[in-house]
Design a protein around this motif. Structure first.
Motif, PDB file in Angstrom:
ATOM      1  N   ALA A  40      -8.806   0.956  -0.936  1.00  0.00           N
ATOM      2  CA  ALA A  40      -9.173   0.981  -2.352  1.00  0.00           C
ATOM      3  C   ALA A  40     -10.675   0.901  -2.575  1.00  0.00           C
ATOM      4  O   ALA A  40     -11.152   1.233  -3.662  1.00  0.00           O
ATOM      5  N   GLN A  88       0.827  -1.203   0.000  1.00  0.00           N
ATOM      6  CA  GLN A  88       0.000   0.000   0.000  1.00  0.00           C
ATOM      7  C   GLN A  88       0.865   1.259   0.000  1.00  0.00           C
ATOM      8  O   GLN A  88       0.563   2.237  -0.692  1.00  0.00           O
ATOM      9  N   TYR A 146      -5.719  -4.236  -1.824  1.00  0.00           N
ATOM     10  CA  TYR A 146      -6.843  -3.324  -2.003  1.00  0.00           C
ATOM     11  C   TYR A 146      -7.807  -3.450  -0.813  1.00  0.00           C
ATOM     12  O   TYR A 146      -8.938  -3.893  -0.941  1.00  0.00           O
TER      13      TYR A 146
END
Length: 266
Positions: free
Chosen positions: A122, A85, A117
């Motif tokens: 996300a 990330q 994600y």
């Protein structure tokens, strides 16, 4: 600029491995900073499970979405997820590089998406109301960044053409380009696809590298795919269907590209 290349092929001496090496060198020669996440080399854990969090929200039932949000919001994610990330946040552009296996990406790359994600990173971002349905499809955590696919395929280019038996390549890549990249906000560039990989000799490899080099040189200047943003007026919310006065009576994936003959667009 900062560029993250996600590489998903198990053999460093493969065509994918050679193209990865070429891309990294080309980008660095242009003055960019490059990080590579070599998923096979990292022995990336592809499956989502309870080990992705250091402190469970519930010990009786593993709810993937809620545990993902709990871990992300409270700093309980496993270290490998957090590192990836951080790379995404660092990058100005992301390249996903992979061979087309069984009409999609390798499982290890899909697993990277599913774990990195996270809920709150996300997806699950932004308000949900009668006029705005989350920060997604053109908005989100990764908005303002660029992304491109580097894909190899064993079949002929005609096999992936408008009337090819495999279906058009852009339709095949739609779930990745629209659903994985555009969804959290990336501006998505047209893919770089190499066909008939088994027929690559030295002269053809040189031509491929020349074409790839030109694409990499325009990574920050080329026009992205004109996907329609979700919250800018083209879609009815919360139904999330294209407005009835835009291309009425038509269906299909191409509807979600703007700049077409939207004669009835008001």
């Amino acid at each position: 600029m900062n560029i993250l290349l996600i590489h998903a092929h198990p053999e460093s001496r493969s065509l994918n491995g050679a193209l990865k090496d070429f891309a990294v060198q080309r980008l660095k020669s242009a003055g960019h900073l490059v990080q590579v996440s070599d998923l096979y080399g990292m022995q990336w854990k592809a499956i989502v499970d309870a080990a992705d969090t250091t402190q469970r929200l519930s010990t009786t039932r593993f709810d993937v979405a809620f545990e993902s949000r709990h871990a992300f919001e409270n700093g309980f994610q496993s270290e490998d997820i957090t590192r990836e990330q951080e790379k995404l946040l660092w990058a100005d552009a992301v390249i996903l590089q992979f061979p087309l296996w069984w009409y999609s990406m390798p499982a290890i790359l899909k697993g990277w998406i599913e774990r990195v994600y996270a809920f709150g990173f996300a997806y699950g971002v932004g308000e949900h109301s009668d006029t705005h349905w989350g920060d997604r499809f053109g908005e989100g955590t990764l908005a303002g960044k660029r992304a491109m696919l580097m894909v190899t395929a064993g079949g002929w280019e005609s096999h992936y053409g408008p009337r090819g038996i495999n279906g058009p390549i852009n339709d095949m890549l739609y779930p990745i380009q629209h659903g994985i990249l555009f969804y959290p906000g990336f501006d998505v560039l047209p893919p770089f696809v190499v066909y008939r990989t088994g027929s690559t000799d030295e002269s053809r490899f040189a031509r491929i590298c020349d074409e790839l080099g030109q694409r990499l040189d325009t990574l920050f200047s080329a026009d992205p795919i004109a996907f329609r943003p979700q919250n800018k007026g083209d879609y009815d919310i919360p139904a999330l269907t294209l407005r009835s006065d835009i291309l009425p009576g038509q269906t299909g994936l191409s509807l979600h590209l703007s700049g077409r003959n939207d004669r009835n667009l008001k």
